[in-house]
Design a protein around this motif. Structure first.
Motif, PDB file in Angstrom:
ATOM      1  N   PHE A 175       0.880  -0.977   0.055  1.00 14.72           N
ATOM      2  CA  PHE A 175       0.005  -0.102  -0.118  1.00 14.72           C
ATOM      3  C   PHE A 175       0.986   1.299   0.052  1.00 14.72           C
ATOM      4  CE2 PHE A 175      -2.678  -3.077   2.153  1.00 14.72           C
ATOM      5  CZ  PHE A 175      -3.613  -3.169   1.431  1.00 14.72           C
ATOM      6  N   VAL A 227      -4.067   6.122   7.608  1.00 10.80           N
ATOM      7  CA  VAL A 227      -4.317   5.608   6.245  1.00 10.80           C
ATOM      8  C   VAL A 227      -5.478   5.119   6.184  1.00 10.80           C
ATOM      9  CG1 VAL A 227      -3.658   4.222   4.396  1.00 10.80           C
ATOM     10  CG2 VAL A 227      -1.933   5.289   5.960  1.00 10.80           C
ATOM     11  N   PHE A 284      -8.982   2.825   4.225  1.00  9.11           N
ATOM     12  CA  PHE A 284      -9.079   2.003   3.295  1.00  9.11           C
ATOM     13  C   PHE A 284     -10.604   1.508   3.124  1.00  9.11           C
ATOM     14  CE2 PHE A 284      -4.956   1.025   5.130  1.00  9.11           C
ATOM     15  CZ  PHE A 284      -4.164   0.864   4.015  1.00  9.11           C
ATOM     16  N   GLU A 318      -7.219   1.645  -0.926  1.00 11.33           N
ATOM     17  CA  GLU A 318      -6.849   2.917  -0.416  1.00 11.33           C
ATOM     18  C   GLU A 318      -7.920   4.000  -0.803  1.00 11.33           C
ATOM     19  OE1 GLU A 318      -2.039   3.488  -0.187  1.00 11.33           O
ATOM     20  OE2 GLU A 318      -2.587   1.988  -1.558  1.00 11.33           O
TER      21      GLU A 318
END
Length: 364
Positions: A40, A281, A283, A293
């Motif tokens: 990622f 982050v 998702f 993402e």
């Protein structure tokens, strides 16, 4: 008399520090990246790459998706160009080897196991093709992955890794799911075993010159937002004070929940990053728990959808429709089905959420 972890590993085969430092400096100077991507881009940007000698810990509440998170990492790593592809070993404390492979196959097929059980005819052909392809890739050495199921102790992990080393097939990255289930030196239970397990993970990473990615339960008290400020130094990982000290990178996963339904937004908060910065982050969870993402706006949209489910009954019907009937989580489902009992606003939100979850397994 039982051997210690260090005795099992054999100190005489440790890679000299001078060689490791020289290789690292040369790689940086020549533009070669050290270690491996997580799969990622956003996560790499904040944490750096997974490298030898490091221990990463992935934590979260039960049902958040910790196991699927590392399975997504493995899925992406196996699809790197061959020269960038790490050798992988997986140790599962909860699943057999067959069950672990099935979970991976279902994820690639774009279907949750429960949905497959209720509609096997819709998914059998794709699942069979994914399974055959996986075993063909393993048998042809296209994929270098070893899976060990029903692991119960850190000694079992160590002995299997030493066996792989001695046969010339030592993995680059080891995934352990999950560490609170491991016993150590005959000690069973988180409070007694975890300090020993944490020390053993660090020893394995450093002595065998591998990377270790471990799944962990979280510390409920430390995760409580009403937590007292002067106690905020507690580890977010269950019985993991020693774990927090020695880990290189720590990531805590979370999902907003209302009634019985969880958001399809998975948040990964980086709580420790020696080679990066603490950040987060987002998702989006697709069919079968494939992760993609997403930006802040999309994450907020997914979370806000939950607010339109007014009652537990509405949420239950939404979950049932998604996991069994299959509305919108795959290319065969219809996201526009009417869900009995939902308010008009709830139905619109349901359509918006699951309509965005369509997944065409032919793309893989």
């Amino acid at each position: 008399m039982k051997k210690t972890i260090e005795e099992i590993i054999n100190d005489g085969l440790v890679r000299p520090e001078k060689e490791a430092v020289s290789d690292f400096l040369f790689n940086i100077a020549s533009g070669k990246k050290s270690g491996w991507s997580t799969g990622f881009t956003s996560l790499d940007n904040y944490t750096g790459r997974i490298d030898r000698g490091q221990v990463w810990v992935i934590g979260g509440y039960t049902g958040t998706g910790k196991s699927y998170f590392i399975l997504n990492m493995i899925h992406r790593m196996l699809r790197f160009p061959k020269e960038e592809r790490p050798k992988i070993a997986v140790f599962s404390t909860e699943l057999s080897k067959v069950d672990y492979v099935l979970r991976y196959v279902f994820m690639q097929t774009g279907v949750f196991p429960l949905k497959f059980m209720h509609s096997p005819d819709s998914y059998y052909q794709t699942a069979r093709e994914k399974a055959n392809q996986f075993f063909d890739d393993v048998n042809s050495n296209e994929f270098n992955i070893k899976i060990y199921g029903n692991i119960s102790s850190v000694e079992m992990v160590t002995e299997n890794l030493v066996g792989l080393r001695d046969s010339g097939n030592l993995p680059d990255i080891v995934f352990i799911d999950y560490i609170q289930e491991l016993s150590a030196h005959s000690k069973v239970g988180e409070e007694d075993a975890m300090p020993i397990v944490a020390a053993a993970l660090k020893t394995l990473a450093q002595k065998l010159n591998i990377a270790v990615v471990a799944v962990s339960q979280v510390n409920n008290k430390a995760m409580d937002k009403t937590f007292k400020q002067n106690e905020s130094s507690l580890s977010p990982f269950s019985n993991g004070k020693k774990l927090s000290h020695m880990m290189h990178t720590g990531i805590v996963l979370s999902r907003k929940r209302k009634h019985s339904i969880r958001s399809y937004h998975l948040q990964a908060d980086i709580v420790k990053a020696r080679s990066g910065i603490e950040s987060g982050v987002s998702f989006e969870i697709d069919g079968g728990y494939l992760l993609h993402e997403i930006n802040y706006d999309r994450a907020r949209e997914l979370d806000m959808i939950l607010d339109n489910f007014q009652t537990p009954e509405e949420a239950e019907k939404a979950v049932l429709l998604n996991n069994i009937i299959g509305a919108g989580n795959d290319s065969r489902g219809s996201a526009r089905k009417v869900t009995p009992g939902l308010t008009r606003e709830g139905q619109e939100s349901f359509n918006e959420l699951y309509g965005a979850m369509r997944y065409d397994s032919s793309e893989e």
